[in-house]
Scaffold this motif. Structure first.
Motif, PDB file in Angstrom:
ATOM      1  N   GLN A 107     -34.829  -0.515   6.676  1.00 34.93           N
ATOM      2  CA  GLN A 107     -34.215  -1.607   7.547  1.00 34.93           C
ATOM      3  C   GLN A 107     -34.552  -1.370   9.089  1.00 34.93           C
ATOM      4  O   GLN A 107     -34.856  -0.073   9.612  1.00 34.93           O
ATOM      5  N   LEU A 108     -34.771  -2.236   9.648  1.00 35.40           N
ATOM      6  CA  LEU A 108     -35.053  -2.219  11.136  1.00 35.40           C
ATOM      7  C   LEU A 108     -34.027  -2.818  11.997  1.00 35.40           C
ATOM      8  O   LEU A 108     -33.177  -3.512  11.744  1.00 35.40           O
ATOM      9  N   TYR A 109     -33.926  -1.957  13.148  1.00 36.23           N
ATOM     10  CA  TYR A 109     -32.786  -1.991  14.240  1.00 36.23           C
ATOM     11  C   TYR A 109     -33.399  -1.899  15.608  1.00 36.23           C
ATOM     12  O   TYR A 109     -34.512  -1.332  15.892  1.00 36.23           O
ATOM     13  N   ILE A 110     -32.562  -2.374  16.500  1.00 38.11           N
ATOM     14  CA  ILE A 110     -33.068  -1.966  17.776  1.00 38.11           C
ATOM     15  C   ILE A 110     -31.708  -1.442  18.957  1.00 38.11           C
ATOM     16  O   ILE A 110     -30.883  -2.141  18.599  1.00 38.11           O
ATOM     17  N   PRO A 111     -32.263  -0.680  19.644  1.00 42.69           N
ATOM     18  CA  PRO A 111     -31.078  -0.050  20.775  1.00 42.69           C
ATOM     19  C   PRO A 111     -31.213  -1.111  21.859  1.00 42.69           C
ATOM     20  O   PRO A 111     -32.226  -1.539  22.306  1.00 42.69           O
ATOM     21  N   LEU A 112     -29.988  -1.657  22.206  1.00 47.18           N
ATOM     22  CA  LEU A 112     -30.038  -2.368  23.626  1.00 47.18           C
ATOM     23  C   LEU A 112     -28.899  -1.323  24.559  1.00 47.18           C
ATOM     24  O   LEU A 112     -27.771  -1.199  24.311  1.00 47.18           O
ATOM     25  N   TYR A 113     -29.761  -0.912  25.595  1.00 48.68           N
ATOM     26  CA  TYR A 113     -28.797  -0.088  26.534  1.00 48.68           C
ATOM     27  C   TYR A 113     -28.194  -1.140  27.790  1.00 48.68           C
ATOM     28  O   TYR A 113     -29.028  -1.767  28.314  1.00 48.68           O
ATOM     29  N   VAL A 114     -26.978  -1.080  27.418  1.00 54.47           N
ATOM     30  CA  VAL A 114     -26.338  -1.936  28.455  1.00 54.47           C
ATOM     31  C   VAL A 114     -25.906  -1.442  29.866  1.00 54.47           C
ATOM     32  O   VAL A 114     -25.492  -2.129  30.892  1.00 54.47           O
ATOM     33  N   SER A 115     -25.931   0.064  30.206  1.00 52.69           N
ATOM     34  CA  SER A 115     -25.499   0.897  31.085  1.00 52.69           C
ATOM     35  C   SER A 115     -26.135   2.270  31.223  1.00 52.69           C
ATOM     36  O   SER A 115     -26.214   2.678  30.121  1.00 52.69           O
ATOM     37  N   ASN A 116     -26.642   2.647  32.172  1.00 48.35           N
ATOM     38  CA  ASN A 116     -26.953   4.325  32.265  1.00 48.35           C
ATOM     39  C   ASN A 116     -26.100   4.751  33.226  1.00 48.35           C
ATOM     40  O   ASN A 116     -26.187   5.698  33.789  1.00 48.35           O
ATOM     41  N   TYR A 117     -24.736   4.421  33.731  1.00 51.41           N
ATOM     42  CA  TYR A 117     -23.826   4.921  34.512  1.00 51.41           C
ATOM     43  C   TYR A 117     -23.212   6.253  33.438  1.00 51.41           C
ATOM     44  O   TYR A 117     -23.066   5.703  32.275  1.00 51.41           O
ATOM     45  N   CYS A 118     -22.945   7.313  33.945  1.00 56.69           N
ATOM     46  CA  CYS A 118     -22.332   8.333  33.096  1.00 56.69           C
ATOM     47  C   CYS A 118     -21.794   9.276  34.030  1.00 56.69           C
ATOM     48  O   CYS A 118     -22.137   9.750  35.206  1.00 56.69           O
TER      49      CYS A 118
END
Length: 369
Positions: free
Chosen positions: A74-85
């Protein structure tokens, strides 16, 4: 109601570590031959004594995986919506102390990113963010999920731990999968890696899967960050956590990830790195313990390693990944959480999967099913 924390407190980290190290080759052979494997068998399978039995473990892992999942990845992909932490995790490029440019995607930017992603063929999306609850709020996640849910058959979330009511709210909006990694199950050492921020609350993070499953989310992903503490001991407690969840919330599906530390902003170096041979042993051991759990291998791993482990129990892989907000439309690199290892494009990954005799799966279920 008892939680996994109550179960965990009945174990001593050092005792478990020693029990694993004390397992013999005969214990490992017996574990391979036992069709009803226990957590004690899992200890034997991840022990140093089992390293000479990797071929036998691989054959059994391959058989069990094909029986349950067939020749599919199964293929998936991450989408980073923010790098505030607001956390100070010593091993992460998003650490609040790191001097990096911070960015949160607008809904318009999210749409632009997902247009690229769907153009590649992906139907399974993992939304990822740094943990900054005052910036990336539940309202924000709900808006993002509702904005893109018609484009994807599965939307997963890997963000700060939330309460049960918030997970239920996001589930109603279209969320079907949550990933929360404990990083290390060693409660005594946990503060060393998480000195400040909400993530420093060990128990609240540990009990997140209970809240996710109580909220009715269909699938839960767990794992430890391999390299912080002794990988064998952390993997045992991950397996213990998995078995607790399967027994307590039997309607849910489960996934295990095996993230290894990768280069990132900051100077932290892993204490107990795991090598490729040991990773193979661990993947096989997880499959021998649990035939139903999905096993996910991300682009943290090399292309050669990922091609190899398709035959050993891996069922899910990311491809074409970016670990920075906005990285699919306009890559910057300086916004990354960590450096990617396998940089193949989605189409190159499809061809690699086919070359191994497997079928790439873009979409394997819908929420209504």
């Amino acid at each position: 109601m008892t939680s996994f924390y109550d179960t965990l407190k009945t174990y001593d980290w050092e005792d478990v570590k020693q029990n694993i190290m004390d397992k013999s080759k005969n214990d490992a052979i017996a574990a391979i031959n036992n069709p009803h494997r226990t957590l004690d068998d899992f200890m034997a399978l991840i022990s140093p004594a089992a390293t000479s039995l990797l071929e036998d473990m691989a054959v059994e892992a391959n058989r069990l995986t094909l029986e349950r999942f067939g020749n599919t990845i199964q293929l998936y992909i991450p989408l980073y919506v923010s790098n505030y932490c607001t956390n100070f995790c010593v091993y992460c490029g998003f650490n609040h102390d790191n001097d990096i440019h911070r960015k949160m995607l607008t809904l318009e930017e999210v749409q632009a990113e997902t247009d690229v992603i769907t153009g590649w063929g992906f139907k399974h999306l993992l939304l990822v963010s740094g943990e900054a609850p005052a910036v990336t709020t539940v309202d924000y996640y709900e808006k993002v999920i509702r904005a893109v849910r018609d484009k994807f058959s599965q939307i997963a979330l890997e963000v700060q731990p939330l309460n049960t009511e918030d997970y239920a709210r996001l589930h109603e909006a279209g969320l079907s999968f949550v990933c929360v990694y404990q990083e290390t199950y060693n409660e005594q050492q946990y503060p060393k890696y998480h000195p400040k921020g909400r993530k420093a609350n060990y128990r609240y993070r540990l009990e997140t899967p209970d809240r996710v499953c109580t909220a009715g989310v269909q699938k839960m992903g767990i794992g430890a960050l391999l390299g912080l503490e002794d990988w064998r001991t952390d993997s045992f407690f991950t397996a213990l956590h998995l078995k607790y969840l399967e027994k307590t919330y039997w309607r849910s599906k489960y996934s295990i990830s095996l993230p290894r530390l990768r280069p990132h902003a900051g100077a932290f170096m892993p204490k107990d790195p795991i090598n490729d041979k040991q990773m193979v042993q661990l993947i096989c051991a997880y499959r021998l313990l649990d035939q139903q759990a999905e096993i996910s291998i991300s682009t943290r791993e090399s292309r050669e390693f990922r091609d190899h482990v398709m035959h050993l129990g891996a069922t899910s892989m990311s491809a074409g990944s970016s670990t920075e907000p906005g990285g699919y439309v306009v890559p910057h690199k300086e916004l990354e959480q960590f450096a990617i290892n396998d940089s193949r494009t989605p189409q190159e990954m499809v061809e690699a999967i086919k070359a191994q005799g497997y079928e790439p799966v873009w979409k394997d279920w819908d929420a209504w099913m």
